[in-house]
Design a protein around this motif. Structure first.
Motif, PDB file in Angstrom:
ATOM      1  N   GLN A   1    -103.918  16.165  72.403  1.00  0.00           N
ATOM      2  CA  GLN A   1    -104.802  17.331  72.340  1.00  0.00           C
ATOM      3  C   GLN A   1    -105.395  17.643  73.705  1.00  0.00           C
ATOM      4  O   GLN A   1    -105.475  18.807  74.102  1.00  0.00           O
ATOM      5  CB  GLN A   1    -105.907  17.109  71.313  1.00  0.00           C
ATOM      6  CG  GLN A   1    -105.405  17.116  69.894  1.00  0.00           C
ATOM      7  CD  GLN A   1    -106.446  16.656  68.893  1.00  0.00           C
ATOM      8  OE1 GLN A   1    -107.544  16.248  69.255  1.00  0.00           O
ATOM      9  NE2 GLN A   1    -106.099  16.713  67.617  1.00  0.00           N
ATOM     10  N   ASP A   2    -105.788  16.610  74.439  1.00  0.00           N
ATOM     11  CA  ASP A   2    -106.340  16.815  75.784  1.00  0.00           C
ATOM     12  C   ASP A   2    -105.314  17.486  76.690  1.00  0.00           C
ATOM     13  O   ASP A   2    -105.647  18.388  77.459  1.00  0.00           O
ATOM     14  CB  ASP A   2    -106.799  15.504  76.406  1.00  0.00           C
ATOM     15  CG  ASP A   2    -108.072  14.957  75.789  1.00  0.00           C
ATOM     16  OD1 ASP A   2    -108.712  15.672  74.977  1.00  0.00           O
ATOM     17  OD2 ASP A   2    -108.427  13.804  76.102  1.00  0.00           O
TER      18      ASP A   2
ATOM     19  N   ASN B   1    -105.004  21.118  75.516  1.00  0.00           N
ATOM     20  CA  ASN B   1    -106.244  21.860  75.752  1.00  0.00           C
ATOM     21  C   ASN B   1    -106.491  22.063  77.235  1.00  0.00           C
ATOM     22  O   ASN B   1    -106.970  23.113  77.658  1.00  0.00           O
ATOM     23  CB  ASN B   1    -107.440  21.163  75.110  1.00  0.00           C
ATOM     24  CG  ASN B   1    -107.418  21.271  73.594  1.00  0.00           C
ATOM     25  OD1 ASN B   1    -106.820  22.189  73.046  1.00  0.00           O
ATOM     26  ND2 ASN B   1    -108.051  20.332  72.939  1.00  0.00           N
ATOM     27  N   LEU B   2    -106.187  21.044  78.057  1.00  0.00           N
ATOM     28  CA  LEU B   2    -106.369  21.184  79.496  1.00  0.00           C
ATOM     29  C   LEU B   2    -105.486  22.298  80.038  1.00  0.00           C
ATOM     30  O   LEU B   2    -105.923  23.125  80.813  1.00  0.00           O
ATOM     31  CB  LEU B   2    -106.048  19.861  80.202  1.00  0.00           C
ATOM     32  CG  LEU B   2    -107.062  18.741  80.040  1.00  0.00           C
ATOM     33  CD1 LEU B   2    -106.497  17.441  80.603  1.00  0.00           C
ATOM     34  CD2 LEU B   2    -108.363  19.097  80.735  1.00  0.00           C
TER      35      LEU B   2
ATOM     36  N   LEU C   1    -103.123  12.396  83.044  1.00  0.00           N
ATOM     37  CA  LEU C   1    -103.300  11.524  81.873  1.00  0.00           C
ATOM     38  C   LEU C   1    -102.383  10.294  81.931  1.00  0.00           C
ATOM     39  O   LEU C   1    -102.313   9.531  80.969  1.00  0.00           O
ATOM     40  CB  LEU C   1    -103.032  12.309  80.582  1.00  0.00           C
ATOM     41  CG  LEU C   1    -104.020  13.435  80.293  1.00  0.00           C
ATOM     42  CD1 LEU C   1    -103.557  14.261  79.099  1.00  0.00           C
ATOM     43  CD2 LEU C   1    -105.420  12.886  80.057  1.00  0.00           C
TER      44      LEU C   1
ATOM     45  N   GLU D   1    -106.410   7.640  69.495  1.00  0.00           N
ATOM     46  CA  GLU D   1    -106.321   7.845  70.936  1.00  0.00           C
ATOM     47  C   GLU D   1    -105.064   8.642  71.304  1.00  0.00           C
ATOM     48  O   GLU D   1    -105.113   9.515  72.162  1.00  0.00           O
ATOM     49  CB  GLU D   1    -106.355   6.511  71.681  1.00  0.00           C
ATOM     50  CG  GLU D   1    -106.230   6.635  73.187  1.00  0.00           C
ATOM     51  CD  GLU D   1    -107.337   7.436  73.873  1.00  0.00           C
ATOM     52  OE1 GLU D   1    -107.128   7.823  75.042  1.00  0.00           O
ATOM     53  OE2 GLU D   1    -108.398   7.685  73.266  1.00  0.00           O
TER      54      GLU D   1
ATOM     55  N   GLU E   1     -99.783  17.451  81.801  1.00  0.00           N
ATOM     56  CA  GLU E   1    -101.024  17.016  82.448  1.00  0.00           C
ATOM     57  C   GLU E   1    -100.815  15.640  83.083  1.00  0.00           C
ATOM     58  O   GLU E   1    -101.126  14.606  82.472  1.00  0.00           O
ATOM     59  CB  GLU E   1    -102.157  16.981  81.425  1.00  0.00           C
ATOM     60  CG  GLU E   1    -103.514  16.718  82.023  1.00  0.00           C
ATOM     61  CD  GLU E   1    -103.868  17.675  83.157  1.00  0.00           C
ATOM     62  OE1 GLU E   1    -104.258  17.176  84.218  1.00  0.00           O
ATOM     63  OE2 GLU E   1    -103.749  18.904  82.988  1.00  0.00           O
TER      64      GLU E   1
ATOM     65  N   THR F   1    -105.731  12.187  70.549  1.00  0.00           N
ATOM     66  CA  THR F   1    -106.684  12.719  71.518  1.00  0.00           C
ATOM     67  C   THR F   1    -105.996  13.038  72.839  1.00  0.00           C
ATOM     68  O   THR F   1    -106.236  14.093  73.437  1.00  0.00           O
ATOM     69  CB  THR F   1    -107.838  11.723  71.731  1.00  0.00           C
ATOM     70  OG1 THR F   1    -108.486  11.491  70.483  1.00  0.00           O
ATOM     71  CG2 THR F   1    -108.848  12.246  72.740  1.00  0.00           C
ATOM     72  N   VAL F   2    -105.131  12.148  73.302  1.00  0.00           N
ATOM     73  CA  VAL F   2    -104.420  12.376  74.564  1.00  0.00           C
ATOM     74  C   VAL F   2    -103.541  13.620  74.449  1.00  0.00           C
ATOM     75  O   VAL F   2    -103.512  14.454  75.366  1.00  0.00           O
ATOM     76  CB  VAL F   2    -103.592  11.130  74.961  1.00  0.00           C
ATOM     77  CG1 VAL F   2    -102.581  11.450  76.040  1.00  0.00           C
ATOM     78  CG2 VAL F   2    -104.514  10.015  75.416  1.00  0.00           C
TER      79      VAL F   2
ATOM     80  N   ARG G   1    -103.773   6.842  80.795  1.00  0.00           N
ATOM     81  CA  ARG G   1    -103.997   6.762  79.341  1.00  0.00           C
ATOM     82  C   ARG G   1    -102.676   6.632  78.595  1.00  0.00           C
ATOM     83  O   ARG G   1    -102.580   5.868  77.629  1.00  0.00           O
ATOM     84  CB  ARG G   1    -104.784   7.977  78.855  1.00  0.00           C
ATOM     85  CG  ARG G   1    -106.246   7.924  79.310  1.00  0.00           C
ATOM     86  CD  ARG G   1    -106.986   9.211  79.052  1.00  0.00           C
ATOM     87  NE  ARG G   1    -107.160   9.499  77.637  1.00  0.00           N
ATOM     88  CZ  ARG G   1    -107.619  10.667  77.189  1.00  0.00           C
ATOM     89  NH1 ARG G   1    -107.942  11.640  78.029  1.00  0.00           N
ATOM     90  NH2 ARG G   1    -107.743  10.870  75.895  1.00  0.00           N
TER      91      ARG G   1
END
Length: 142
Positions: A131-132, A135-136, A74, A125, A71, A128-129, A77
């Motif tokens: 996982q994002d 998931n994305l 990101l 964080e 991704e 979360t990144v 981040r």
């Protein structure tokens, strides 16, 4: 693809587990108000090693690069997380450098707690990144 994701998750979990254990130990010492400087010297040096090892593991084993490959959006981040690695390393080194020889005063414990809070937020964080990113990608395949 689920197999790759599962392998990635397992590696990330292992990388975080050892760090979380020493973080919990530091948190317990803060909670009980430990003031013995020799105890803090031992624990902070162990924490220092674990943080350095953990960040190097993430940086060298490509976890954050994998996120960017999956991704690219990101990137900002991920770059911020890498910048935080340096900030957290400096902060811990500074705490160790200022460690009192004898008794750790309450103000020093507050400083350790503040740094530990920053590390905890950083780890949340990072998780979360990751996982994002997964998931994305996974969400986009349906």
């Amino acid at each position: 693809m689920p197999r790759e994701s599962s392998h990635f998750d397992e590696g990330l979990e292992k990388a975080h587990q050892a760090l979380l254990e020493i973080m919990d130990r530091v948190g317990a010492l803060i909670q009980r108000g430990e003031t013995d400087g020799s105890v803090w010297r031992q624990v902070l040096h162990a924490l220092h090693k674990r943080v350095w090892d953990h960040f190097e593991f993430e940086e060298r084993n490509g976890y954050l690069e994998t996120v960017l490959q999956r991704e690219p959006g990101l990137r900002h981040r991920v770059e911020e997380l890498l910048r935080q690695h340096d900030e957290l390393r400096r902060g811990l080194s500074d705490l160790i450098h200022r460690l009192p020889a004898g008794r750790a005063e309450p103000d020093y414990l507050v400083q350790i707690a503040h740094w530990l809070g920053k590390l905890r937020l950083h780890e949340i964080e990072e998780n979360t990144v990751v996982q994002d990113a997964f998931n994305l990608v996974l969400g986009g395949e349906d």
